[in-house]
Design a protein around this motif. Structure first.
Motif, PDB file in Angstrom:
ATOM      1  N   ARG A 256       0.835  -1.206   0.000  1.00 30.94           N
ATOM      2  CA  ARG A 256       0.000   0.000   0.000  1.00 30.94           C
ATOM      3  C   ARG A 256       0.869   1.256   0.000  1.00 30.94           C
ATOM      4  NH1 ARG A 256      -2.965  -1.532   3.571  1.00 30.94           N
ATOM      5  NH2 ARG A 256      -1.924  -0.664   5.418  1.00 30.94           N
ATOM      6  N   ASP A 258       4.309   1.384  -0.752  1.00 34.81           N
ATOM      7  CA  ASP A 258       5.392   1.400  -1.740  1.00 34.81           C
ATOM      8  C   ASP A 258       5.102   0.477  -2.916  1.00 34.81           C
ATOM      9  OD1 ASP A 258       7.473   3.217  -0.955  1.00 34.81           O
ATOM     10  OD2 ASP A 258       7.871   1.921   0.757  1.00 34.81           O
ATOM     11  N   GLY A 259       3.841   0.345  -3.288  1.00 35.81           N
ATOM     12  CA  GLY A 259       3.471  -0.563  -4.374  1.00 35.81           C
ATOM     13  C   GLY A 259       4.130  -0.205  -5.695  1.00 35.81           C
ATOM     14  N   ARG A 260       4.186   1.091  -6.009  1.00 37.75           N
ATOM     15  CA  ARG A 260       4.808   1.518  -7.267  1.00 37.75           C
ATOM     16  C   ARG A 260       6.300   1.179  -7.270  1.00 37.75           C
ATOM     17  NH1 ARG A 260       7.869   5.684  -8.978  1.00 37.75           N
ATOM     18  NH2 ARG A 260       7.647   6.351 -11.174  1.00 37.75           N
ATOM     19  N   THR A 261       6.940   1.390  -6.126  1.00 32.53           N
ATOM     20  CA  THR A 261       8.367   1.093  -6.036  1.00 32.53           C
ATOM     21  C   THR A 261       8.618  -0.398  -6.177  1.00 32.53           C
ATOM     22  OG1 THR A 261       8.642   2.985  -4.559  1.00 32.53           O
ATOM     23  CG2 THR A 261      10.428   1.370  -4.614  1.00 32.53           C
ATOM     24  N   LEU A 263       6.738  -2.572  -7.830  1.00 31.43           N
ATOM     25  CA  LEU A 263       6.512  -2.931  -9.230  1.00 31.43           C
ATOM     26  C   LEU A 263       7.692  -2.524 -10.098  1.00 31.43           C
ATOM     27  CD1 LEU A 263       4.589  -4.084 -11.355  1.00 31.43           C
ATOM     28  CD2 LEU A 263       3.593  -1.795 -11.573  1.00 31.43           C
ATOM     29  N   LEU A 264       8.184  -1.323  -9.902  1.00 32.32           N
ATOM     30  CA  LEU A 264       9.323  -0.849 -10.678  1.00 32.32           C
ATOM     31  C   LEU A 264      10.583  -1.638 -10.327  1.00 32.32           C
ATOM     32  CD1 LEU A 264      10.143   1.349 -12.736  1.00 32.32           C
ATOM     33  CD2 LEU A 264      10.783   2.781 -10.791  1.00 32.32           C
ATOM     34  N   ALA A 434      13.068   0.264 -16.797  1.00 32.87           N
ATOM     35  CA  ALA A 434      12.854   0.397 -15.357  1.00 32.87           C
ATOM     36  C   ALA A 434      13.933   1.248 -14.701  1.00 32.87           C
ATOM     37  CB  ALA A 434      12.801  -0.984 -14.709  1.00 32.87           C
ATOM     38  N   SER A 438      13.437   4.669 -12.626  1.00 31.62           N
ATOM     39  CA  SER A 438      13.626   4.536 -11.182  1.00 31.62           C
ATOM     40  C   SER A 438      13.977   5.883 -10.557  1.00 31.62           C
ATOM     41  CB  SER A 438      14.711   3.517 -10.866  1.00 31.62           C
ATOM     42  OG  SER A 438      15.961   3.912 -11.385  1.00 31.62           O
TER      43      SER A 438
END
Length: 448
Positions: A256, A258-261, A263-264, A434, A438
């Protein structure tokens, strides 16, 4: 955790870029070198287990466990079993992090390494398909599943702790140290199988000689367990984990926040992990199935190439400290793309081509693999670094390496060696994008 004391409560000041930490008494002293030794021993044992299974997947299991199939199909089935551990690993991480939060890191490591050792030694006792039929396959899959679950539990946070203890201008070097376990594990596993294959007749090797590396793996796990517990169980290290916020957070909270981090981050080391199998497992299968090269000869070549990988990893530490680790990973991803396009055909031109393929591949892998985990950990803030790094590592290995051997062997057997590089090329493309996306990437320098 068995100790939840903070630096303020215990009277210790958390070090910043320090090489050591004093304990609660004059006789206690934990240094970065102590942690480095524990990390290397632990990672070497993990990768030794992995490579023992991987080598057996090529030279033993197709004949002993999948004897009902032709050699190519048997090897492909073995590679699918190899992938089972990568599928189970994220489940193991979730399970053992719950154990970590409830009972502490020492309990988690003990249970995980005991499960790993038991599953590994049991593989050396599996009867052949000729003796028990399909049960041989079922037993192998179950034991490989257990290995995967255990692999998710052996993450102890010490690599991240080691990197955090390092001075800012040496973080690339310290991030490289845990990665040395991969080539060291491969060297030991390759030379052990080469020795057994050279010392025994082909029949004796297939009847019982292949089992010894699995028994050795159990012994290595026992040594690794005590070496790691000696450090992890110490009050000083427990306090360091607490002071650096290297504690397991709940998966839902991590995703919730750091979901984007996450995934990346999965795609940052994707090319590296795909390359890992393209220079270790896949070439062994191709050489064994489609050339007249002796097994012993190629295993020795693989061990020498791994030594080159070790040297390249040390070089990666210097380059990362000089130019920045994500900048290094970016250029390494481009090198991997070039390798994917040009190198596979070298496997079809005899021993000189094989040597060039292996030596060049391990050099590129060393540059990239040496910094892959450090780059992932640096994406996260302190609160979610422990859990976030574990999640990213699990899924990057799954998507990057889990199905690389079976995909490369299947495509090359159907369409030629040039097709083997397509999987690797796609990984290089994903990693390049990616890394560019980043947070904190700076081509003017910096150790991000």
């Amino acid at each position: 955790m068995s100790s939840t004391a903070t630096p303020a409560q215990s009277g210790h000041k958390a070090p910043s870029g320090a090489h050591s930490i004093a304990g609660s008494g004059p006789s206690h002293h934990i240094s970065a070198s102590d942690i480095a030794v524990g990390v290397i021993i632990g990672r070497t044992s993990e990768f030794f287990d992995f490579f023992v299974f991987a080598i057996a997947s090529v030279i033993v299991f197709p004949q002993r466990i999948f004897a009902f199939a032709d050699p190519l199909t048997g090897t492909l089935l073995s590679f699918l079993v190899l992938a089972v551990a990568f599928i189970a690993r994220p489940v193991g991480s979730a399970l053992f992090m719950a154990i970590d939060r409830r009972y502490g890191r020492v309990t988690k490591l003990t249970v995980a390494l005991f499960l790993m050792g038991t599953a590994t030694v049991a593989m050396g006792l599996i009867p052949s398909y000729e003796n028990v039929g399909a049960w041989a396959v079922i037993i192998l899959v179950v034991l490989r599943l257990a290995q995967g679950l255990a692999l998710g539990g052996v993450w102890d946070g010490m690599p991240s702790l080691l990197a955090l203890m390092a001075p800012k201008n040496r973080r690339g070097f310290y991030a490289m140290i845990p990665q040395l376990g991969a080539p060291l594990g491969l060297i030991v596993a390759s030379l052990l199988f080469a020795y057994l294959a050279a010392s025994l007749s082909a029949q004796d090797f297939l009847d019982w000689g292949w089992r010894y590396p699995f028994f050795v793996a159990f012994s290595v796990n026992v040594v690794a367990l005590f070496a790691r517990l000696r450090i992890v169980a110490g009050e000083e290290v427990q306090e360091l984990f607490a002071s650096r916020d290297l504690q397991p957070t709940r998966l839902g909270d991590t995703l919730r926040e750091d979901g984007r981090t996450v995934l990346l981050g999965i795609f940052v080391p994707l090319a590296t992990f795909a390359m890992f199998h393209m220079v270790t497992v896949f070439p062994l299968s191709w050489i064994f199935l489609y050339t007249d090269e002796t097994l012993v000869s190629f295993l020795v070549i693989e061990a020498i190439a791994a030594v080159i990988g070790v040297m390249a990893m040390f070089l990666s530490g210097y380059l990362a400290d000089r130019f920045g680790r994500r900048r290094l990973l970016f250029w390494a991803a481009l090198l991997i793309a070039g390798f994917a396009i040009l190198a596979p055909l070298l496997l079809s031109v005899g021993k000189p081509g094989e040597i060039i393929y292996m030596f060049a591949g391990f050099f590129i892998l060393g540059l990239s693999f040496g910094q892959s985990s450090g780059a992932v950990a640096s994406l996260f803030e302190a609160r979610n670094r422990y859990t976030g790094s574990a999640i990213v590592s699990d899924f990057a290995w799954l998507f990057g390496a889990g199905f690389a051997p079976v995909t490369a062997l299947l495509s090359s057997s159907q369409f030629g060696l040039s097709a083997a590089g397509l999987y690797l090329l796609s990984g290089a493309f994903c990693s390049t994008i990616a890394i560019l996306l980043s947070v904190g990437l700076d081509f003017r320098g910096g150790n991000r």
